[in-house]
Motif scaffolding. Structure first.
Motif, PDB file in Angstrom:
ATOM      1  N   THR A  15       0.890  -1.195  -0.053  1.00  0.00           N
ATOM      2  CA  THR A  15      -0.028   0.107  -0.044  1.00  0.00           C
ATOM      3  C   THR A  15       0.797   1.333  -0.056  1.00  0.00           C
ATOM      4  O   THR A  15       1.838   1.286   0.855  1.00  0.00           O
ATOM      5  CB  THR A  15      -0.988   0.031   1.286  1.00  0.00           C
ATOM      6  OG1 THR A  15      -1.808  -1.371   1.201  1.00  0.00           O
ATOM      7  CG2 THR A  15      -1.846   1.360   1.386  1.00  0.00           C
ATOM      8  N   PRO A  16       0.530   2.119  -0.764  1.00  0.00           N
ATOM      9  CA  PRO A  16       1.636   3.519  -0.719  1.00  0.00           C
ATOM     10  C   PRO A  16       1.532   3.992   0.560  1.00  0.00           C
ATOM     11  O   PRO A  16       0.301   3.989   1.069  1.00  0.00           O
ATOM     12  CB  PRO A  16       0.696   4.269  -1.925  1.00  0.00           C
ATOM     13  CG  PRO A  16       0.221   3.297  -2.777  1.00  0.00           C
ATOM     14  CD  PRO A  16      -0.103   2.121  -2.161  1.00  0.00           C
ATOM     15  N   GLY A  17       2.797   4.520   1.072  1.00  0.00           N
ATOM     16  CA  GLY A  17       2.673   5.212   2.090  1.00  0.00           C
ATOM     17  C   GLY A  17       1.689   5.856   2.581  1.00  0.00           C
ATOM     18  O   GLY A  17       1.034   6.003   3.783  1.00  0.00           O
ATOM     19  N   GLU A  18       1.461   6.879   1.720  1.00  0.00           N
ATOM     20  CA  GLU A  18       0.249   7.884   2.160  1.00  0.00           C
ATOM     21  C   GLU A  18      -1.145   7.417   2.319  1.00  0.00           C
ATOM     22  O   GLU A  18      -2.010   8.035   2.742  1.00  0.00           O
ATOM     23  CB  GLU A  18       0.201   9.120   0.972  1.00  0.00           C
ATOM     24  CG  GLU A  18      -0.368   8.710  -0.298  1.00  0.00           C
ATOM     25  CD  GLU A  18       0.955   8.066  -1.224  1.00  0.00           C
ATOM     26  OE1 GLU A  18       0.560   7.890  -2.325  1.00  0.00           O
ATOM     27  OE2 GLU A  18       1.992   7.872  -0.624  1.00  0.00           O
ATOM     28  N   GLN A  19      -1.403   6.251   1.649  1.00  0.00           N
ATOM     29  CA  GLN A  19      -2.635   5.516   1.986  1.00  0.00           C
ATOM     30  C   GLN A  19      -2.637   4.460   3.009  1.00  0.00           C
ATOM     31  O   GLN A  19      -3.610   3.796   3.050  1.00  0.00           O
ATOM     32  CB  GLN A  19      -2.883   4.977   0.354  1.00  0.00           C
ATOM     33  CG  GLN A  19      -3.154   5.856  -0.840  1.00  0.00           C
ATOM     34  CD  GLN A  19      -3.413   5.225  -1.949  1.00  0.00           C
ATOM     35  OE1 GLN A  19      -3.889   4.027  -2.065  1.00  0.00           O
ATOM     36  NE2 GLN A  19      -2.895   5.706  -2.917  1.00  0.00           N
ATOM     37  N   ARG A  20      -1.742   4.425   3.797  1.00  0.00           N
ATOM     38  CA  ARG A  20      -1.925   3.401   4.956  1.00  0.00           C
ATOM     39  C   ARG A  20      -2.536   3.613   5.858  1.00  0.00           C
ATOM     40  O   ARG A  20      -2.384   4.907   6.496  1.00  0.00           O
ATOM     41  CB  ARG A  20      -0.339   2.917   5.176  1.00  0.00           C
ATOM     42  CG  ARG A  20       0.714   2.105   4.251  1.00  0.00           C
ATOM     43  CD  ARG A  20       2.110   2.001   4.608  1.00  0.00           C
ATOM     44  NE  ARG A  20       2.661   1.237   3.399  1.00  0.00           N
ATOM     45  CZ  ARG A  20       4.037   1.702   3.402  1.00  0.00           C
ATOM     46  NH1 ARG A  20       4.771   2.327   3.975  1.00  0.00           N
ATOM     47  NH2 ARG A  20       4.695   0.849   2.377  1.00  0.00           N
ATOM     48  N   ALA A  53      -3.281   3.428  10.068  1.00  0.00           N
ATOM     49  CA  ALA A  53      -2.378   3.636  11.398  1.00  0.00           C
ATOM     50  C   ALA A  53      -1.864   2.387  11.575  1.00  0.00           C
ATOM     51  O   ALA A  53      -0.766   2.140  12.017  1.00  0.00           O
ATOM     52  CB  ALA A  53      -3.117   4.049  12.446  1.00  0.00           C
ATOM     53  N   ALA A  54      -2.649   1.202  11.410  1.00  0.00           N
ATOM     54  CA  ALA A  54      -2.318  -0.144  11.780  1.00  0.00           C
ATOM     55  C   ALA A  54      -1.117  -0.521  10.499  1.00  0.00           C
ATOM     56  O   ALA A  54      -0.032  -1.105  11.078  1.00  0.00           O
ATOM     57  CB  ALA A  54      -3.166  -1.396  11.745  1.00  0.00           C
ATOM     58  N   GLN A  55      -1.192  -0.229   9.510  1.00  0.00           N
ATOM     59  CA  GLN A  55      -0.415  -0.640   8.417  1.00  0.00           C
ATOM     60  C   GLN A  55       0.822   0.293   8.638  1.00  0.00           C
ATOM     61  O   GLN A  55       2.023  -0.244   8.612  1.00  0.00           O
ATOM     62  CB  GLN A  55      -0.943  -0.160   7.150  1.00  0.00           C
ATOM     63  CG  GLN A  55      -2.161  -1.186   6.614  1.00  0.00           C
ATOM     64  CD  GLN A  55      -2.740  -0.947   5.274  1.00  0.00           C
ATOM     65  OE1 GLN A  55      -2.913   0.510   4.928  1.00  0.00           O
ATOM     66  NE2 GLN A  55      -3.004  -1.816   4.489  1.00  0.00           N
ATOM     67  N   LEU A  56       0.886   1.554   9.037  1.00  0.00           N
ATOM     68  CA  LEU A  56       1.911   2.351   9.152  1.00  0.00           C
ATOM     69  C   LEU A  56       2.790   1.666  10.198  1.00  0.00           C
ATOM     70  O   LEU A  56       4.195   1.655  10.216  1.00  0.00           O
ATOM     71  CB  LEU A  56       1.734   3.735   9.509  1.00  0.00           C
ATOM     72  CG  LEU A  56       1.413   4.762   8.688  1.00  0.00           C
ATOM     73  CD1 LEU A  56       0.656   5.798   8.980  1.00  0.00           C
ATOM     74  CD2 LEU A  56       2.307   5.114   7.330  1.00  0.00           C
ATOM     75  N   ALA A  57       2.280   1.295  11.423  1.00  0.00           N
ATOM     76  CA  ALA A  57       3.097   0.738  12.512  1.00  0.00           C
ATOM     77  C   ALA A  57       3.648  -0.570  11.965  1.00  0.00           C
ATOM     78  O   ALA A  57       4.803  -0.927  12.530  1.00  0.00           O
ATOM     79  CB  ALA A  57       1.981   0.494  13.575  1.00  0.00           C
ATOM     80  N   ARG A  58       3.012  -1.316  11.182  1.00  0.00           N
ATOM     81  CA  ARG A  58       3.450  -2.648  10.807  1.00  0.00           C
ATOM     82  C   ARG A  58       4.755  -2.423   9.886  1.00  0.00           C
ATOM     83  O   ARG A  58       5.922  -3.029  10.014  1.00  0.00           O
ATOM     84  CB  ARG A  58       2.544  -3.466   9.767  1.00  0.00           C
ATOM     85  CG  ARG A  58       2.949  -4.883   9.444  1.00  0.00           C
ATOM     86  CD  ARG A  58       3.261  -5.793  10.489  1.00  0.00           C
ATOM     87  NE  ARG A  58       3.808  -6.960  10.349  1.00  0.00           N
ATOM     88  CZ  ARG A  58       5.010  -7.259   9.864  1.00  0.00           C
ATOM     89  NH1 ARG A  58       5.975  -6.225   9.925  1.00  0.00           N
ATOM     90  NH2 ARG A  58       5.424  -8.496   9.552  1.00  0.00           N
ATOM     91  N   VAL A  59       4.756  -1.550   9.250  1.00  0.00           N
ATOM     92  CA  VAL A  59       5.790  -1.379   8.010  1.00  0.00           C
ATOM     93  C   VAL A  59       6.864  -0.494   8.706  1.00  0.00           C
ATOM     94  O   VAL A  59       8.229  -0.898   8.753  1.00  0.00           O
ATOM     95  CB  VAL A  59       5.480  -0.127   6.783  1.00  0.00           C
ATOM     96  CG1 VAL A  59       6.660   0.092   6.146  1.00  0.00           C
ATOM     97  CG2 VAL A  59       4.571  -1.061   6.174  1.00  0.00           C
TER      98      VAL A  59
END
Length: 198
Positions: A60-65, A67-73
């Motif tokens: 998923t593009p960074g700006e579309q992640r 909060a859970a996806q951001l934390a995982r990455v």
């Protein structure tokens, strides 16, 4: 010198692979008094498994992640940064059921990222974690001839795929074969550490 010290045993202080990695790190620090050490105990604090949610977050593009996806990455990003910053990586790798622990495999899964730690070229894959020394403390209950070792070829391949081609494996063999075998295996590992870091 920046040292990344990674252990993966679930045996805590009883771990032979952890003992040997500490021996290696101590010798590195003695020879490089200003060295910094980053330690990851994957047995005590495992890396999250690569699953569908993690894969979705990565693609998923960074700006579309979310909060859970951001934390995982971000978890994987932190592990990658540690590997990139290291001059020397010291890995503790016990053998569980003829392979590396899932805890260590999950670390490899986390740091293997296309375009960051490796890339595909017209001539094949190129590892991007270059110019680093890797020491692997490989502890095992039995004794394996090199041609029949079920664990080390995979580890060599994974490390090489990432560009980590300067590899030294130090073996503690026979750890489940009784006190005499344990003593002999530990003595052989100690001698190998001394020889590798003379």
């Amino acid at each position: 010198m920046n040292i990344l010290h990674i252990t993966s045993s679930i045996r805590g202080d009883a771990s032979e692979s952890t003992r040997v990695t500490q021996q290696i790190v101590d010798k590195l620090v003695a020879a490089n008094p200003g060295a910094t050490i980053v330690r990851r105990d994957l047995g005590a604090a495992p890396v999250l498994l690569l699953d569908g949610a993690a894969l979705g977050a990565l693609f998923t593009p960074g700006e579309q992640r979310s909060a859970a996806q951001l934390a995982r990455v971000e978890q994987d990003d932190a592990l990658i940064l540690e590997a990139q910053a290291a001059d020397v990586i010291v890995l503790g790798a016990p053998m569980y059921n003829f392979s590396m622990p899932v805890q260590l495999k999950s670390w490899f899964d986390a740091i293997a990222r296309a375009g960051v730690t490796f890339r595909y070229t017209e001539t094949g894959p190129e590892g991007l974690l270059k110019n680093k020394k890797v020491y692997v403390a490989a502890a095992r209950g039995g004794v394996y001839e090199e041609a029949q070792d079920p664990q080390v070829p995979q580890m060599r391949a994974l490390l090489g795929f990432l560009g980590l081609v300067d590899q030294t494996f130090i073996y503690s063999s026979g750890m489940a074969m009784g006190p005499d075998a344990v003593a002999a295996g530990q003595a052989a590992a100690n001698a190998a550490v001394d020889a590798a870091l003379a």
